[in-house]
Write a protein that holds these residues in place. Structure first.
Motif, PDB file in Angstrom:
ATOM      1  N   ARG A 222       0.826  -1.203   0.000  1.00 30.89           N
ATOM      2  CA  ARG A 222       0.000   0.000   0.000  1.00 30.89           C
ATOM      3  C   ARG A 222       0.863   1.258   0.000  1.00 30.89           C
ATOM      4  O   ARG A 222       0.599   2.213  -0.740  1.00 30.89           O
ATOM      5  N   SER A 223       1.903   1.261   0.817  1.00 27.26           N
ATOM      6  CA  SER A 223       2.792   2.423   0.878  1.00 27.26           C
ATOM      7  C   SER A 223       3.498   2.637  -0.453  1.00 27.26           C
ATOM      8  O   SER A 223       3.638   3.773  -0.924  1.00 27.26           O
ATOM      9  N   LEU A 224       3.939   1.538  -1.080  1.00 25.30           N
ATOM     10  CA  LEU A 224       4.636   1.661  -2.357  1.00 25.30           C
ATOM     11  C   LEU A 224       3.706   2.182  -3.440  1.00 25.30           C
ATOM     12  O   LEU A 224       4.101   3.029  -4.255  1.00 25.30           O
ATOM     13  N   ARG A 225       2.448   1.704  -3.443  1.00 26.34           N
ATOM     14  CA  ARG A 225       1.483   2.214  -4.430  1.00 26.34           C
ATOM     15  C   ARG A 225       1.260   3.709  -4.256  1.00 26.34           C
ATOM     16  O   ARG A 225       1.167   4.463  -5.235  1.00 26.34           O
ATOM     17  N   GLU A 226       1.157   4.143  -3.000  1.00 27.83           N
ATOM     18  CA  GLU A 226       0.962   5.570  -2.739  1.00 27.83           C
ATOM     19  C   GLU A 226       2.162   6.391  -3.205  1.00 27.83           C
ATOM     20  O   GLU A 226       2.008   7.468  -3.785  1.00 27.83           O
ATOM     21  N   TRP A 231       4.594   9.919  -7.224  1.00 26.14           N
ATOM     22  CA  TRP A 231       5.730  10.107  -8.128  1.00 26.14           C
ATOM     23  C   TRP A 231       5.242  10.380  -9.548  1.00 26.14           C
ATOM     24  O   TRP A 231       5.726  11.285 -10.239  1.00 26.14           O
ATOM     25  N   LEU A 232       4.253   9.580 -10.008  1.00 26.42           N
ATOM     26  CA  LEU A 232       3.742   9.739 -11.362  1.00 26.42           C
ATOM     27  C   LEU A 232       2.880  10.982 -11.508  1.00 26.42           C
ATOM     28  O   LEU A 232       2.732  11.512 -12.601  1.00 26.42           O
ATOM     29  N   LYS A 233       2.307  11.436 -10.398  1.00 28.17           N
ATOM     30  CA  LYS A 233       1.425  12.603 -10.439  1.00 28.17           C
ATOM     31  C   LYS A 233       2.201  13.902 -10.521  1.00 28.17           C
ATOM     32  O   LYS A 233       1.710  14.899 -11.071  1.00 28.17           O
ATOM     33  N   GLU A 234       3.425  13.930 -10.006  1.00 34.38           N
ATOM     34  CA  GLU A 234       4.216  15.160  -9.986  1.00 34.38           C
ATOM     35  C   GLU A 234       4.431  15.770 -11.363  1.00 34.38           C
ATOM     36  O   GLU A 234       4.207  16.966 -11.554  1.00 34.38           O
ATOM     37  N   PRO A 235       4.843  14.988 -12.391  1.00 35.12           N
ATOM     38  CA  PRO A 235       5.008  15.587 -13.714  1.00 35.12           C
ATOM     39  C   PRO A 235       3.712  16.144 -14.284  1.00 35.12           C
ATOM     40  O   PRO A 235       3.701  17.168 -14.950  1.00 35.12           O
ATOM     41  N   GLU A 236       2.578  15.449 -14.001  1.00 35.56           N
ATOM     42  CA  GLU A 236       1.285  15.919 -14.506  1.00 35.56           C
ATOM     43  C   GLU A 236       0.931  17.267 -13.884  1.00 35.56           C
ATOM     44  O   GLU A 236       0.480  18.186 -14.565  1.00 35.56           O
ATOM     45  N   GLU A 237       1.147  17.382 -12.571  1.00 34.01           N
ATOM     46  CA  GLU A 237       0.825  18.628 -11.895  1.00 34.01           C
ATOM     47  C   GLU A 237       1.738  19.756 -12.362  1.00 34.01           C
ATOM     48  O   GLU A 237       1.311  20.896 -12.512  1.00 34.01           O
ATOM     49  N   SER A 238       2.992  19.425 -12.636  1.00 33.21           N
ATOM     50  CA  SER A 238       3.919  20.441 -13.125  1.00 33.21           C
ATOM     51  C   SER A 238       3.500  20.935 -14.494  1.00 33.21           C
ATOM     52  O   SER A 238       3.592  22.125 -14.815  1.00 33.21           O
ATOM     53  N   ALA A 239       3.008  20.002 -15.326  1.00 29.30           N
ATOM     54  CA  ALA A 239       2.574  20.389 -16.676  1.00 29.30           C
ATOM     55  C   ALA A 239       1.324  21.246 -16.626  1.00 29.30           C
ATOM     56  O   ALA A 239       1.116  22.122 -17.473  1.00 29.30           O
ATOM     57  N   LYS A 240       0.447  20.995 -15.636  1.00 31.16           N
ATOM     58  CA  LYS A 240      -0.813  21.729 -15.548  1.00 31.16           C
ATOM     59  C   LYS A 240      -0.659  23.057 -14.816  1.00 31.16           C
ATOM     60  O   LYS A 240      -1.560  23.918 -14.879  1.00 31.16           O
TER      61      LYS A 240
END
Length: 247
Positions: A222-226, A231-240
């Motif tokens: 569970r911790s690794l999935r979070e 980690w994968l969300k950071e680039p998306e947020e930076s792009a937006k």
């Protein structure tokens, strides 16, 4: 080189002979397990040829581990029958790791041919060096000291597209934190067993170990999935993120 994600999502491509060779068993054994319902049926392709995939390999590895634990075929049938029917190859591999975790240490001395048979594949000198670096294999003259419980995991790591340094660093992190967790858990339970006889302590340990390992695995997953989601969300947020206005 196959990545871990590709390994678990690829279509079934192995013939029964290839499956048996990869699993380190015989075609006759694979067919026997299939008739017992221990393996799901293959995907039937052209010319009525059955094709097997990673789920079949993972189930064979789990069956082998249960046999190492001394379980009879009937007990293995009951055990597998209690598992959810939709377990992925990845889930089965984790389940096998849990089963293996409470087995006694099994270090054997093997020659090169037997080592490769147990590994289910030919091993290059570079493969051997990586297995030695991971403490899965140790050199003993012309023979090899092999930790049987870790061999399959070590062989799988040979195909993970990361450097040996990263694998060893990851291993060190896991060892360090698992020891810390084991120490703290022992402190928690010490008060419960301080007044009991040695045999009672061993019995409690035998019952608690698989439960604790399963809990640790679940919490880690569970911790690794979070962490991966973040980690994968950071680039998306930076792009937006809107550009800052001047002035």
């Amino acid at each position: 080189m196959t990545t871990d994600t590709e390994t678990y999502t690829e279509e079934p491509t192995l013939t029964i002979d290839e499956l048996a060779a990869r699993a380190g068993t015989t075609v006759r054994t694979v067919r026997f397990y299939s008739t017992k319902g221990l393996l799901p049926p293959p995907v039937i392709g052209a010319r009525r040829v059955g094709h097997y995939g990673q789920e079949h390999l993972s189930r064979l590895a789990l069956i082998e581990e249960l046999q190492h634990q001394g379980m009879t075929l009937a007990a293995i049938e009951r055990y597998l029958g209690q598992l959810p029917p939709d377990l992925s190859a990845h889930d089965l591999a984790i389940h096998r790791a849990v089963v293996a975790s409470w087995a006694p240490d099994t270090v054997e001395t093997l020659d090169r041919a037997e080592l490769e048979r147990r590994a289910g594949r030919a091993l290059s000198e570079e493969d051997i060096e990586r297995l030695v670096a991971m403490d899965v294999v140790g050199l003993d003259g012309t023979s090899y000291r092999v930790d049987s419980g870790l061999l399959r995991l070590g062989v799988r790591l040979l195909d993970v597209p990361v450097s040996q340094e990263a694998i060893l660093a990851s291993r060190n992190v896991l060892i360090e934190h698992s020891r810390a967790a084991a120490h703290e858990l022992s402190q928690v339970f010490r008060g419960e067993v301080s007044q009991r006889a040695a045999q009672d302590v061993k019995s409690l340990s035998a019952h608690m170990q698989p439960l604790v390992v399963q809990a640790l695995l679940t919490a880690f997953q569970r911790s690794l999935r979070e962490e991966l989601r973040a980690w994968l969300k950071e680039p998306e947020e930076s792009a937006k993120a809107p550009e800052s206005e001047e002035g």
